[in-house]
Design a protein around this motif. Structure first.
Motif, mmCIF file in Angstrom:
data_model
loop_
_atom_site.group_PDB
_atom_site.id
_atom_site.type_symbol
_atom_site.label_atom_id
_atom_site.label_comp_id
_atom_site.label_asym_id
_atom_site.label_seq_id
_atom_site.Cartn_x
_atom_site.Cartn_y
_atom_site.Cartn_z
ATOM 1 N N ASN A 78 28.683 45.782 -2.721
ATOM 2 C CA ASN A 78 27.899 44.846 -3.530
ATOM 3 C C ASN A 78 28.364 43.406 -3.317
ATOM 4 O O ASN A 78 27.546 42.486 -3.246
ATOM 5 N N LYS A 82 26.032 40.418 -1.693
ATOM 6 C CA LYS A 82 25.826 39.112 -2.323
ATOM 7 C C LYS A 82 26.192 37.958 -1.390
ATOM 8 O O LYS A 82 25.611 36.879 -1.472
ATOM 9 N N SER A 85 23.231 37.231 4.266
ATOM 10 C CA SER A 85 21.975 36.493 4.341
ATOM 11 C C SER A 85 20.915 37.232 5.147
ATOM 12 O O SER A 85 19.834 36.701 5.375
ATOM 13 N N ASP A 87 18.056 40.047 6.425
ATOM 14 C CA ASP A 87 16.873 40.707 5.876
ATOM 15 C C ASP A 87 17.127 42.202 5.684
ATOM 16 O O ASP A 87 16.518 42.839 4.830
ATOM 17 N N ARG A 141 16.807 43.928 2.235
ATOM 18 C CA ARG A 141 17.245 43.027 1.170
ATOM 19 C C ARG A 141 16.348 43.199 -0.049
ATOM 20 O O ARG A 141 16.804 43.158 -1.186
ATOM 21 N N LYS A 142 15.067 43.456 0.202
ATOM 22 C CA LYS A 142 14.125 43.644 -0.904
ATOM 23 C C LYS A 142 14.536 44.858 -1.742
ATOM 24 O O LYS A 142 14.462 44.823 -2.971
ATOM 25 N N CYS A 144 17.589 46.010 -2.119
ATOM 26 C CA CYS A 144 18.776 45.594 -2.879
ATOM 27 C C CYS A 144 18.401 44.718 -4.068
ATOM 28 O O CYS A 144 18.955 44.872 -5.152
ATOM 29 N N LYS A 145 17.484 43.790 -3.848
ATOM 30 C CA LYS A 145 17.083 42.916 -4.945
ATOM 31 C C LYS A 145 16.380 43.703 -6.046
ATOM 32 O O LYS A 145 16.547 43.404 -7.226
ATOM 33 N N LEU A 146 15.617 44.712 -5.667
ATOM 34 C CA LEU A 146 14.904 45.532 -6.643
ATOM 35 C C LEU A 146 15.875 46.285 -7.559
ATOM 36 O O LEU A 146 15.699 46.310 -8.771
ATOM 37 N N GLY A 148 19.095 45.511 -7.775
ATOM 38 C CA GLY A 148 20.093 44.566 -8.245
ATOM 39 C C GLY A 148 21.445 44.663 -7.571
ATOM 40 O O GLY A 148 22.380 43.972 -7.956
ATOM 41 N N LYS A 149 21.565 45.512 -6.575
ATOM 42 C CA LYS A 149 22.832 45.677 -5.850
ATOM 43 C C LYS A 149 22.613 46.555 -4.637
ATOM 44 O O LYS A 149 21.541 47.130 -4.457
#
Length: 190
Positions: A78, A82, A85, A87, A141-142, A144-146, A148-149
């Motif tokens: 995680n 964070k 960078s 995709d 990355r999408k 992970c963003k969904l 949150g980690k």
């Protein structure tokens, strides 16, 4: 499209060197690959090694507090997520090598055929007993963003496999191959 390789490591400089070299040697577009290392603050051997090596493509380094070893893997992934960078995030280990030439181009070509919403999880072929298990997951990355980690539990591959199966979004990359030193088959196949 940029690929971030998340690589936690601990006191395995020989394996780490082989892992990084295999990733870079077998890639076509090195400028689109970002390698991130998580190193224990008290891992002086690896710190010294990193300082002594002149990497052409320098990895991004995060120094992390000593945790519970295997059980803090999700926390390390995680933190690497964070700091990344890319995709797509490729979970890799310091006892793995990638054996496929131009793996990065093959990955990008494969991604272009997948659902456009980018909620996907993939994994390369490997030399482990269970060929259908994502020991080295690659997620968007999408994704992970969904959630949150990168992962919620120390068994990130299990979590990603279950979520991917439930969503119908887990894909095996038969044209990309890794070799895990701890694998039960000894031969490296290309």
């Amino acid at each position: 499209m940029k690929i971030s390789v998340l690589l936690p490591t601990l006191n395995n400089t020989k394996g780490l060197s082989k892992s990084i070299n295999s990733l870079l040697k077998n890639s076509k577009n090195k400028s689109k690959i970002e390698i991130l290392l998580a190193i224990n603050k008290n891992d002086f051997k690896t710190k010294k090694f990193i300082q002594s090596v002149n990497f052409k493509y320098k990895p991004k380094i995060l120094f992390v507090d000593k945790g519970e070893g295997y059980f803090d893997a999700a926390e390390r992934l995680n933190k690497l997520f964070k700091a990344s960078s890319g995709d797509y995030l490729f979970c890799f280990n310091d006892d793995m090598i990638i054996t496929t030439k131009n793996w990065d181009l093959k990955l990008i070509k494969y991604i272009q055929k997948l659902p456009k919403d980018q909620l996907i999880a993939m994994f390369p072929s490997h030399n482990q007993r269970n060929q259908h298990w994502p020991i080295s997951p690659i997620i968007s990355r999408k994704w992970c963003k969904l959630i949150g980690k990168f992962a919620n539990v120390f068994e990130a591959d299990t979590e990603i496999y279950i979520l991917g199966k439930l969503l119908g979004r887990i894909y095996k990359l038969d044209n990309i191959r890794i070799h895990h030193k701890g694998g039960y088959k000894n031969k490296i196949k290309q």
